[in-house]
Motif scaffolding. Structure first.
Motif, short mmCIF file in Angstrom:
data_model
loop_
_atom_site.label_atom_id
_atom_site.label_comp_id
_atom_site.label_asym_id
_atom_site.label_seq_id
_atom_site.Cartn_x
_atom_site.Cartn_y
_atom_site.Cartn_z
N SER A 22 18.54 -11.85 21.67
CA SER A 22 17.45 -11.81 20.70
C SER A 22 17.32 -10.46 20.02
O SER A 22 17.24 -10.37 18.79
CB SER A 22 16.12 -12.18 21.37
OG SER A 22 16.13 -13.54 21.76
N ASP A 38 16.83 -18.21 15.90
CA ASP A 38 16.77 -18.25 17.36
C ASP A 38 16.70 -19.72 17.77
O ASP A 38 15.63 -20.32 17.73
CB ASP A 38 15.54 -17.48 17.84
CG ASP A 38 15.33 -17.56 19.34
OD1 ASP A 38 16.17 -18.16 20.03
OD2 ASP A 38 14.31 -17.03 19.82
N SER A 41 14.18 -20.87 20.55
CA SER A 41 12.79 -21.13 20.15
C SER A 41 12.61 -22.56 19.68
O SER A 41 11.54 -23.16 19.85
CB SER A 41 12.37 -20.17 19.04
OG SER A 41 12.27 -18.85 19.52
N ARG A 44 12.25 -24.65 22.71
CA ARG A 44 10.95 -24.37 23.29
C ARG A 44 9.82 -25.04 22.50
O ARG A 44 8.87 -25.57 23.08
CB ARG A 44 10.72 -22.85 23.38
CG ARG A 44 11.52 -22.17 24.48
CD ARG A 44 11.36 -20.66 24.46
NE ARG A 44 11.99 -20.06 25.62
CZ ARG A 44 11.39 -19.85 26.79
NH1 ARG A 44 10.12 -20.20 26.93
NH2 ARG A 44 12.03 -19.30 27.80
N SER A 83 7.62 -19.90 14.79
CA SER A 83 7.83 -21.30 15.18
C SER A 83 6.52 -22.04 14.98
O SER A 83 5.47 -21.60 15.46
CB SER A 83 8.26 -21.40 16.65
OG SER A 83 9.49 -20.72 16.87
N ASP A 91 4.27 -19.10 18.52
CA ASP A 91 5.18 -18.05 18.97
C ASP A 91 4.86 -17.55 20.38
O ASP A 91 5.76 -17.28 21.17
CB ASP A 91 5.13 -16.86 18.00
CG ASP A 91 5.76 -17.19 16.66
OD1 ASP A 91 6.54 -18.14 16.60
OD2 ASP A 91 5.48 -16.48 15.68
N ARG A 95 6.54 -19.06 24.82
CA ARG A 95 7.12 -18.10 25.77
C ARG A 95 6.40 -18.12 27.12
O ARG A 95 6.73 -17.36 28.03
CB ARG A 95 7.07 -16.69 25.19
CG ARG A 95 7.86 -16.53 23.91
CD ARG A 95 9.33 -16.77 24.12
NE ARG A 95 10.07 -16.83 22.85
CZ ARG A 95 11.36 -17.12 22.75
NH1 ARG A 95 12.07 -17.35 23.85
NH2 ARG A 95 11.96 -17.18 21.57
#
Length: 224
Positions: A22, A38, A41, A44, A83, A91, A95
């Motif tokens: 990243s 990415d 992401s 995710r 995202s 975002d 995570r």
């Protein structure tokens, strides 16, 4: 540093979690004036949509329906790789530990992977030069990439980096990386470089040194 070599192709950067993908991808794209994607992401974000729906993580058919029905959007500006899930910026949420624990289950559904890979290829095709990071970019998503790089690092160093980023316990982080590597290996090859990829071990390299090495590879490409 001297002026970077002009480049408007596709750079595929693969590697396991904690190898530096990243940071390297964002920095390289910024210096070259390229887009940056990415792909992790994206998986995710799809996982978060599934978790929000409340469906079981073993129900592949329903997982697919949720992902098909979700509106997923992704930014490719290096310093603003947002995202969105159904219009919400996620975002931070993607995570979190809940998504991290579930992402392998969702990404392991072949039809979900097919949807996201199609999206990835569409984004790549529309970009006038892009750096794409993930675990299967050089072999599956963009096998014709102009430059393929596989970043790797010693498992202990990968765990150290991740634990520092997350402020988490080192032993717990190492165990989680092993779990994720094993889960990812069911659908990708996180420890294998794509055919034609340049392998770059980042264990003893800082970010500046990795970026310098990549600029040299790009410059060499320009002379071939």
């Amino acid at each position: 540093m001297s002026q970077p070599t002009p480049f408007r192709g596709v750079i595929a950067i693969d590697g396991p979690s904690g190898s530096g993908k990243s940071s390297v991808s964002r920095r390289l794209a910024t210096e070259l004036g390229l887009r940056c994607l990415d792909t992790g992401s994206m998986y995710r974000a799809a996982t978060l949509a599934v978790l929000r729906s409340g469906v079981g993580l073993t129900d592949a058919a329903t997982i697919l329906k949720v992902v098909e029905g979700a509106t997923l959007e992704f930014g490719t500006t290096p310093n603003d790789r947002y995202s969105l899930v159904d219009g919400d910026n996620v975002d931070v949420e993607i995570r979190g530990p809940e998504v991290t624990a579930a992402v392998s289950a969702v990404s392991g559904v072949p039809e979900v992977r097919a949807i996201l890979i199609s999206m990835q290829r569409d984004i790549i095709a529309k970009a006038n030069g892009i750096v794409v990071e993930g675990r299967d970019i050089g072999e599956v998503v963009a096998p014709d990439a102009d430059l393929k790089v596989y970043l790797t690092a010693d498992p202990n160093e990968r765990a150290r980096r991740r634990s520092m980023q997350a402020g988490a316990d080192l032993a717990a982080t190492a165990a989680d990386l092993t779990r994720r590597d094993n889960a990812d290996a069911k659908t990708t090859r996180p420890h294998d470089a794509a055919p034609g990829a340049v392998v770059l071990d980042t264990t003893h390299l800082d970010l500046d040194q990795v970026i310098t090495a990549l600029h040299e590879l790009i410059a060499h490409k320009g002379t071939e």
